[in-house]
Structure formats: structure tokens, C-alpha cells
Write an enzyme that holds these catalytic residues in place. Sequence first.
Site, PDB file in Angstrom:
ATOM      1  N   LYS A   9       0.831  -1.212   0.000  1.00 46.02           N
ATOM      2  CA  LYS A   9       0.000   0.000   0.000  1.00 46.02           C
ATOM      3  C   LYS A   9       0.870   1.269   0.000  1.00 46.02           C
ATOM      4  O   LYS A   9       2.085   1.204   0.255  1.00 46.02           O
ATOM      5  CB  LYS A   9      -0.935  -0.042   1.209  1.00 46.02           C
ATOM      6  N   TYR A  49     -12.329  -1.628  -4.051  1.00 43.74           N
ATOM      7  CA  TYR A  49     -12.895  -1.824  -2.713  1.00 43.74           C
ATOM      8  C   TYR A  49     -14.426  -1.743  -2.724  1.00 43.74           C
ATOM      9  O   TYR A  49     -15.025  -1.428  -1.691  1.00 43.74           O
ATOM     10  CB  TYR A  49     -12.329  -0.768  -1.756  1.00 43.74           C
ATOM     11  N   ASN A 112      -1.999   0.036   6.945  1.00 47.87           N
ATOM     12  CA  ASN A 112      -1.485  -1.268   7.387  1.00 47.87           C
ATOM     13  C   ASN A 112      -0.591  -1.964   6.355  1.00 47.87           C
ATOM     14  O   ASN A 112      -0.439  -3.181   6.373  1.00 47.87           O
ATOM     15  CB  ASN A 112      -2.651  -2.161   7.825  1.00 47.87           C
ATOM     16  N   HIS A 115      -2.086  -5.521   1.462  1.00 50.31           N
ATOM     17  CA  HIS A 115      -3.420  -6.088   1.228  1.00 50.31           C
ATOM     18  C   HIS A 115      -3.269  -7.524   0.755  1.00 50.31           C
ATOM     19  O   HIS A 115      -2.333  -7.842   0.018  1.00 50.31           O
ATOM     20  CB  HIS A 115      -4.158  -5.295   0.136  1.00 50.31           C
ATOM     21  N   GLU A 126      -9.782  -9.948  -7.811  1.00 48.30           N
ATOM     22  CA  GLU A 126      -8.718  -8.974  -7.557  1.00 48.30           C
ATOM     23  C   GLU A 126      -7.500  -9.185  -8.461  1.00 48.30           C
ATOM     24  O   GLU A 126      -6.895  -8.208  -8.929  1.00 48.30           O
ATOM     25  CB  GLU A 126      -8.307  -9.037  -6.082  1.00 48.30           C
TER      26      GLU A 126
HETATM   27  P1  GDP Z   1      -8.218  -6.739   5.412  1.00 41.85           P
HETATM   28  O1  GDP Z   1      -8.868  -7.877   4.638  1.00 41.85           O
HETATM   29  O2  GDP Z   1      -7.401  -7.235   6.581  1.00 41.85           O
HETATM   30  O3  GDP Z   1      -7.440  -5.792   4.525  1.00 41.85           O
HETATM   31  O4  GDP Z   1      -9.393  -5.882   6.097  1.00 41.85           O
HETATM   32  P2  GDP Z   1     -10.831  -5.384   5.564  1.00 41.85           P
HETATM   33  O5  GDP Z   1     -11.195  -6.075   4.284  1.00 41.85           O
HETATM   34  O6  GDP Z   1     -11.784  -5.457   6.709  1.00 41.85           O
HETATM   35  O7  GDP Z   1     -10.594  -3.823   5.277  1.00 41.85           O
HETATM   36  C1  GDP Z   1      -9.963  -3.361   4.098  1.00 41.85           C
HETATM   37  C2  GDP Z   1      -9.011  -2.247   4.454  1.00 41.85           C
HETATM   38  O8  GDP Z   1      -9.766  -1.139   4.957  1.00 41.85           O
HETATM   39  C3  GDP Z   1      -8.032  -2.565   5.577  1.00 41.85           C
HETATM   40  O9  GDP Z   1      -6.884  -3.271   5.143  1.00 41.85           O
HETATM   41  C4  GDP Z   1      -7.684  -1.194   6.093  1.00 41.85           C
HETATM   42  O10 GDP Z   1      -6.726  -0.519   5.256  1.00 41.85           O
HETATM   43  C5  GDP Z   1      -9.028  -0.464   5.980  1.00 41.85           C
HETATM   44  N1  GDP Z   1      -9.831  -0.550   7.228  1.00 41.85           N
HETATM   45  C6  GDP Z   1     -10.403  -1.655   7.783  1.00 41.85           C
HETATM   46  N2  GDP Z   1     -11.082  -1.353   8.899  1.00 41.85           N
HETATM   47  C7  GDP Z   1     -10.957   0.005   9.052  1.00 41.85           C
HETATM   48  C8  GDP Z   1     -11.456   0.942  10.016  1.00 41.85           C
HETATM   49  O11 GDP Z   1     -12.164   0.577  10.971  1.00 41.85           O
HETATM   50  N3  GDP Z   1     -11.118   2.248   9.839  1.00 41.85           N
HETATM   51  C9  GDP Z   1     -10.334   2.677   8.782  1.00 41.85           C
HETATM   52  N4  GDP Z   1     -10.048   3.986   8.674  1.00 41.85           N
HETATM   53  N5  GDP Z   1      -9.861   1.820   7.842  1.00 41.85           N
HETATM   54  C10 GDP Z   1     -10.160   0.507   7.984  1.00 41.85           C
END
Ligand code: GDP
Length: 137
Positions: A9, A49, A112, A115, A126
Site C-alpha cells: 500500500k 474496494y 497497514n 493487502h 482482484e
Molecule cells: P483486510 O482484509 O485485513 O485488509 O481488512 P478489511 O477487508 O476489513 O478492510 C480493508 C481495508 O480497509 C483494511 O486493510 C484497512 O486498510 C481499511 N480498514 C479496515 N477497517 C478500518 C477501520 O475501521 N477504519 C479505517 N479507517 N480503515 C479501515
Amino acid sequence: MQRTLALIKPDAVAAGHQGKIIAAIQESGLRLVAIKSLHLSTEQARGFYHVHAERPFFNDLVTFMTEGPIVAMVLEGDNAIKRWRDLMGPTNATEAPKDTLRGQFGTSIERNATHGSDAEDTAAFETGYFFAGLERL
Ligand code: GDP
């Protein structure tokens, strides 16, 4: 054999962590099938997304993912989806163990560093979103 999409990222690219992340992938035994660097537009990030479109953090996430260049990769191996997610660690980088990539290179739940696809159907969408068939033979 399974394939998954991995992204480095914008936070991790800006900090210069690409080399260490790619080295960790190769040391894990996952095969690097395809790799490219690109800078997503807002429309491209929203499309990637789309499953999160209703989430409260969606606009922040799109802003983050378009703030600078990223590295996109297709990884292949037995159980590649889970192996890559295990290497990354949990979503919230502040809670991720220090021996995971998010624990080392991420700084928050949003920023973080990496991805990874979470299932076979999302991996198919994807990998196809970022790479044409000829680019991932
Ligand atoms: P992943 O599969 O571990 O990447 O997590 P998710 O699919 O739940 O979320 C996608 C991405 O959205 C994450 O990798 C983070 O960059 C972001 N994200 C997830 N949860 C949050 C949140 O509660 N707040 C914010 N600001 N970003 C989030």
C-alpha cells in the site's frame, strides 16, 4: 495450487519497504507470478474496494489508497491465500505481532502496509482487476 492478490500500500511504498516485503514473500516460498507498480485513480480504488462501499471508512480508505504509488503482485502456492494473510498479520497494525508485515510496517488499522485477498472468489476478482491474463501466465 492457489493464487492471491497482494498489494504493497502507499504508506509502505512511500517509506521504502517494498524490497523487504518482496523478500519476505520470496523467503516464504510463495511464487511471484506477476508484479507491477502503479498509482490508482479514485475511480480505480473505489472499484477495487466496492465491497466496502457502505462502510463508514470507505472514503478515507480510497483517499489513502490513492495518495501515492502501490505495488501489485500475484502470488501462487499451496494455500497461498491463507499463507499470505498469515504473513501480513491482522488488519489493525497496532495489534499485529511484530513478526508480521503489518506489525513491522503498518501504523494503524487503515495504514497497514499490505493487502491480501480473503477468499478464492475475491482472489479471482482482484488478480483480474490488476493483471490481464497475459500478464499472469
Ligand atoms: P483486510 O482484509 O485485513 O485488509 O481488512 P478489511 O477487508 O476489513 O478492510 C480493508 C481495508 O480497509 C483494511 O486493510 C484497512 O486498510 C481499511 N480498514 C479496515 N477497517 C478500518 C477501520 O475501521 N477504519 C479505517 N479507517 N480503515 C479501515
